[in-house]
Write an enzyme that holds these catalytic residues in place. Sequence first.
Site, PDB file in Angstrom:
ATOM      1  N   GLU A 177      17.107  29.378  -4.881  1.00  0.00           N
ATOM      2  CA  GLU A 177      18.360  29.028  -5.578  1.00  0.00           C
ATOM      3  C   GLU A 177      18.082  28.275  -6.888  1.00  0.00           C
ATOM      4  O   GLU A 177      18.714  27.261  -7.183  1.00  0.00           O
ATOM      5  CB  GLU A 177      19.257  28.168  -4.665  1.00  0.00           C
ATOM      6  CG  GLU A 177      19.524  28.757  -3.284  1.00  0.00           C
ATOM      7  CD  GLU A 177      20.633  29.809  -3.282  1.00  0.00           C
ATOM      8  OE1 GLU A 177      21.180  30.127  -4.350  1.00  0.00           O
ATOM      9  OE2 GLU A 177      20.933  30.321  -2.173  1.00  0.00           O
TER      10      GLU A 177
ATOM     11  N   ARG B 295      28.793  37.131   0.883  1.00  0.00           N
ATOM     12  CA  ARG B 295      28.281  36.574   2.143  1.00  0.00           C
ATOM     13  C   ARG B 295      28.465  37.573   3.281  1.00  0.00           C
ATOM     14  O   ARG B 295      27.882  37.431   4.348  1.00  0.00           O
ATOM     15  CB  ARG B 295      29.002  35.262   2.536  1.00  0.00           C
ATOM     16  CG  ARG B 295      28.854  34.081   1.600  1.00  0.00           C
ATOM     17  CD  ARG B 295      27.436  33.803   1.233  1.00  0.00           C
ATOM     18  NE  ARG B 295      27.087  34.452  -0.013  1.00  0.00           N
ATOM     19  CZ  ARG B 295      25.841  34.689  -0.399  1.00  0.00           C
ATOM     20  NH1 ARG B 295      24.824  34.330   0.344  1.00  0.00           N
ATOM     21  NH2 ARG B 295      25.593  35.317  -1.535  1.00  0.00           N
TER      22      ARG B 295
END
Length: 744
Positions: free
Chosen positions: A239, A622
């Site tokens: 990330e 997601r």
Amino acid sequence: MTISEYSPPPYSSENTEENKDYLSHLNTEQRNAIETTDGPLLVLAGAGTGKTRVLTTRFAHILLTGRAKPWQILAVTFTNKASREMRERVNAILGTETERLWLGTFHALCTRMLRQHPECAGLTHNFTILDTDDQLRLLRQVMEPWHIDTKRWPAPGLMGVIQRWKDRGLTPSAVTDAEDCDFAAGHARAIYAAYQTRLRELDACDFGDLMLHVTEMLRTHPEILAHYQRLFRYILVDEYQDTNTVQYLWLRLLARRQGEVSNICCVGDDDQSIYSWRGAEIANILRFEQDFPGAQVVRLERNYRSTRHILGAAAGLIAHNTERLGKTLRTGRDDNQPAAKVVVTGVEDSEIEALAICTEANSLHRQGHSLAEMAILVRAGFQTRAFEERLMQTGLPYRIIGGTRFYERAEIRDALAYLRLLHNPADNLAFERIINVPKRGIGPASLQKLHTASRSEQVPLFAGTEMMLSRGELKGKIAEHLNSFVSALLSTQSLLQREGHVQAAEYLLEASGYLDMWRNDRSPEAPGRLENLKELVRALTDFGTLGEFLEHIALVMEHDDKTASEAKLSLMTLHGAKGLEFDIVFLPGWEEGVFPSQRTLDDGGQKGLEEERRLAYVGITRARLHALIYHAGRRRTYTGWQPSMPSRFLDELPEEHVTRKNDGIPRQKSLRDESLFSQGIMNNGHRQGSFSAPSGGPSFQPGEQVTHPRFGNGIVLNVEHTHLEIVFENGQTKRLLSSFVKKI
Ligand SMILES: Nc1ncnc2c1ncn2[C@@H]1O[C@H](COP(=O)(O)OP(=O)(O)OP(=O)(O)O)[C@@H](O)[C@H]1O
Ligand SMILES: [Mg+2]
């Protein structure tokens, strides 16, 4: 950016070839990213393309090819959950439990470094990490002498300013005059300095300090820096798009050794950068090749997570952003499988929305979908309440991810304060929290006395109390109570040495009278609280020492976490869902003023809106199988029911990937200038939801005096189509939707 050609690994020893099974399930680009072990590498790729998987496999690969020992790899994840998962994945590939890994969140890793050299930050080995409650309490104390108008500049706002400085790696002395904004009447920097001094006196630091102290330490102690640079032969970062400045500086210090190539591998996705409000700098990703000369860039384009409709919808949405590096995403899943389109459902109001989602979750559950594979992802914390209530009524087991539940409870915080004081008797904030819980007759006046005495002797409150007792300076009931409090703590300290932390904790809660307080409490919550306290003691058994436990708590309280045994539906914010995946994802509240958020609309800027859109992209991506989006026609707020309009993001979803349903309200293509809106105006005068200004609304002139519900009175500087530029009494200039502004 350049796209690297496949380059063979610099070496591969023979005995590792047989182990290379772990690479066989990966595609060529992924293997390339794993086998390019040496030199700087950036993996820049969209959601679900296997970035995290690459990072994990790379970790194992480095070990299996003998390039480094487990403790010579520094691996940074964004959440505790992610580090747990990575640890599990690495163990699974290696087939053994590896210990002493430097694997965790930025904060966890920095805590560990700080524990090794606390003196560099003026702390002792037992320093305390404050939670948000304590931080605020301390800041309020520190602010007092300045007599700040806290209505105008509330403590949480100032805390935010200080945190942003910390995110940027700025110590008080590094904050320039220009940075010292007009917040707190121009005293923000001075209060920041005083706050830091107080923290040191308390042998404590706040969450933001963990990164700041360690980065400072590495900057100012070349021998410590050299030690870590030698130690970490490989650095892995997940990330990367969401690293803030101080995290970036920390990484750069550790990764760059004079005259040597850095083996740093960062993975990220510019489209998923959603933490700019916490100081994340997307520029870090763009600068990677300059920071690390010779860097290779690998792109991954095949998404293994989501169906083609989910990907198509997400791609169509994010294409509306202009500030993008641009990426292609193809599904890597079996295309012949029938896939469901993304479903957008309009319902009458927010209560019905909660009901509709719980009903749907229940029915999917009955069809055989595990609750563990379902998540409700909300834009803002306040949205969870309606779902919590409905889920409880429906009887669906759920968990809230985001740390608000267990450790936030009053009884748990009290018990933790007792344990903190046991661990570090200089922890004044813990002392203050529990000195009168249970009631010991210590009101503000008595506490003040303790403070004065301790300060004059320059000792912590606990030691000061002991001293006053021994000199007979306390009298009557108070002396009696404090005596038993002090002796409970002292005898627990010796028990801690003899019997260990679990027995000690149990004993302290008993001997201090804390458990009795709840046993004697007649409220319906009391039995549950006692249960929670038991659970807390049980949790202690998972840790070797009290210190380890407290450190863990400080970290999980700030981030995600929950232990999972029973399958449960997850309820969390979109921010908390980053990096995770579920079969079924419910996305409620896609309305103007909720998502995009009201604050974004008020600010009116394009940047904020693009970040909201990235958040929507994170939300949709997601889902593996089903993404179910909801919007309600009315929403209950503290002022009553307020009409709300479908989010602009709904119009941006490509029709071929979406099924639109209507469970109660009419939905036309562009409701934004439709009747519901004007009804809203008529009924409420002032609305919560926010849309473009109505044609025929009041017209404004530059120079006119106006008022805004949030920012107060001001003067119009400029009039644009739907927005006004206003300068407010506090000197701030804002661009705001005109529909929120009234003439005065
Ligand atoms: N080559 C592959 N073959 C099959 N499945 C894969 C492959 N690569 C990744 N996956 C699976 O795809 C899913 C997404 O992978 P992963 O979570 O690593 O993606 P990511 O790029 O990190 O996503 P995000 O951007 O959301 O963090 C995971 O379930 C992973 O196991
Ligand atoms: Mg990931």
